[in-house]
Design an enzyme around this catalytic site. Structure first.
Site, short mmCIF file in Angstrom:
data_model
loop_
_atom_site.label_atom_id
_atom_site.label_comp_id
_atom_site.label_asym_id
_atom_site.label_seq_id
_atom_site.Cartn_x
_atom_site.Cartn_y
_atom_site.Cartn_z
N ARG A 92 -46.06 64.79 4.18
CA ARG A 92 -45.22 64.97 3.91
C ARG A 92 -43.84 65.90 3.79
O ARG A 92 -44.14 67.09 3.27
CB ARG A 92 -45.04 64.13 2.21
CG ARG A 92 -44.18 63.56 1.50
CD ARG A 92 -43.37 64.48 0.66
NE ARG A 92 -42.61 64.91 -0.03
CZ ARG A 92 -42.03 65.57 -0.76
NH1 ARG A 92 -42.50 66.10 -1.32
NH2 ARG A 92 -40.25 65.15 -1.10
N HIS A 181 -36.52 59.86 -1.20
CA HIS A 181 -38.17 58.21 -1.47
C HIS A 181 -37.57 57.42 -0.20
O HIS A 181 -38.00 56.45 -0.52
CB HIS A 181 -36.77 58.43 -2.61
CG HIS A 181 -37.31 58.65 -3.92
ND1 HIS A 181 -36.75 58.71 -5.22
CD2 HIS A 181 -38.50 59.93 -4.41
CE1 HIS A 181 -37.28 58.95 -6.07
NE2 HIS A 181 -38.42 59.66 -6.30
N GLU A 386 -46.79 56.15 -1.36
CA GLU A 386 -46.23 56.66 -0.14
C GLU A 386 -47.56 57.16 0.48
O GLU A 386 -47.33 57.63 1.51
CB GLU A 386 -45.46 57.89 -0.98
CG GLU A 386 -43.77 57.39 -1.17
CD GLU A 386 -43.27 58.23 -2.47
OE1 GLU A 386 -41.98 59.01 -2.33
OE2 GLU A 386 -43.68 58.31 -3.86
#
Ligand code: ADP
Length: 400
Positions: A92, A181, A386
């Site tokens: 990420r 996001h 996620e």
């Protein structure tokens, strides 16, 4: 096939090992904390519910990654026999600036560009790079992928992403709205369209990711055309401890009166405001709902403000897209708080939203519709994931 998903912070490494296939499954997950401090720790859990916790010095990210890999291959609480079973790693990455419009395979050029964005995410990007270097050192032959919080929003038109500041500041420092996001907004919109049998390319969707951090996105025909977070994740709706939208003049006034430095002010708007600041009770929605149920007036004000601010964004994004077909609630609050959903979505019939209060109460943490069957605009709650998006993008880029 196993994919390791990493979210590296400056002193922490969050990880999940996912078995990818038709029905992806989390085989193990955990957290290394206090990297670089005297005593660090690892908390690890596998899908057989075995837990392992240890305290040990974790001098840097490479040591932290080695600790994670040792836990994953441990014969008691591990889930793989050898590191050869890890076929790819997905990271990420908080900020991809204007470079990345989608996830990418990591190479030297990508690393240089992520470095170049460190100014924009000084707490996050340097830590992600440490994680990438550590993986390159420990598992040099395993391909790595970067998945950015910002890339989905790179489709925003300049009229959405520019601030009313002198243009030269955009040219000089790249000051503009980026949004965050992105993996979550993209994932829930695609998942809802899959469930409904809709083509995302035909639809106008507003996604409300309401967690500790919160943002709302207008997705027109599959592209993000506006989103509530901006240059930093402080802009937009009110959050657990962040202000969201605020008159800049008010901040300058507070700084002067309270003799705050820039760094004090940064910490103030990020950590001391939002629902925690107004309520003076908690940043946690559950605590506020409980206090409200017990008649606490300040909790009621906080919840009313929160819903009011989310409602305003939904209205403005319907205006931006000239209509809306679907509103999605996600994140810890969007998925679980029927109270917030009710406050936000009631009295929206001007927009064609007919909210089903009964379905709303019956449902918690599921993917389902909470508008009536004849509502012109559909409303759904969709659980976000996620890590799964990162793993899916990783598989797609590495194995096609
Ligand atoms: P993060 O942004 O840290 O990932 P989450 O998406 O986990 O945050 O959301 C955390 C928020 O979700 C907290 O405010 C928490 O109170 C809220 N939440 C979780 N479960 C419930 C629930 N059952 N009812 C109301 N709020 C909830």
């Amino acid at each position: 096939m196993n994919v390791l998903v990493l979210n590296c912070g400056s002193s922490s490494i969050k990880y999940q090992l996912l078995e990818m296939g038709e029905n992806p499954e989390v085989r193990a997950k955990g957290l290394v904390e206090r990297i670089g401090l005297k005593m660090g720790c690892l908390a690890h859990k596998n899908n057989r519910n075995d837990r392992y916790e240890t305290e040990t010095e974790v001098t840097n990210h490479t040591v932290g990654i080695k600790l994670v890999l040792a836990a994953l291959t441990n014969k008691d609480y591990g889930v793989i026999e050898s590191l050869d079973e890890i076929k790819a790693v997905g990271h990420r990455v908080a900020h991809g600036g204007e470079y990345f419009t989608e996830s990418v395979l990591i190479n030297d050029d990508v690393i240089d560009k992520i470095k170049d964005c460190c100014d924009l995410a000084p707490l996050h990007n340097p830590a992600h790079l440490l994680g990438m270097y550590a993986m390159q050192e420990v598992l040099p032959s395993v391909p790595q992928v970067a998945v950015f919080d910002t890339s989905f929003h790179q489709s925003m038109p300049a009229s959405s992403y520019m601030y009313p500041l002198p243009y030269s500041l955009y040219e000089q420092y790249k000051i503009r709205r980026y949004g965050f996001h992105g993996t979550s907004h993209r994932f829930v919109a695609e998942k809802a369209c899959d469930i409904l049998g809709w083509d995302i390319k035909d639809k106008k969707i507003i996604t409300c990711h309401l967690g500790n951090g919160a943002s709302i996105t207008a997705i027109k025909y599959g592209d993000s055309v506006d989103t509530s977070m901006g240059f930093t994740p402080v802009e937009g709706v009110m959050m657990g401890t962040r202000t969201g939208d605020l008159d800049l003049g008010a901040l300058l006034f507070i700084m002067e009166k309270e003799k705050m430095s820039v760094s004090d002010a940064n910490s103030f708007i990020n950590k001391k405001c939002g629902t925690a600041g107004v309520s003076e009770i908690s940043s946690d929605m559950r605590d506020l709902e409980l206090a409200d149920a017990n008649g606490d007036e300040r909790a009621k004000l906080t919840l009313d403000m929160y819903a009011h601010r989310v409602k305003k964004y939904i209205g403005s994004y319907a205006a931006v897209m000239n209509g809306v077909d679907l509103i999605i609630m996600t994140g810890g609050i969007g998925e679980n708080s029927c109270d917030t959903r009710k406050r936000v979505l009631s009295d929206m019939n001007y927009l064609g939203v007919e909210f089903d209060a009964v379905k709303n109460t019956d449902l918690r943490g599921q993917d389902d519709t909470i508008s009536t069957s004849d509502s012109k605009v559909k409303v759904m709650t969709i659980t976000t994931d996620e890590e799964l998006v990162i793993a899916l993008d990783t598989v797609k880029l590495v194995f096609g």
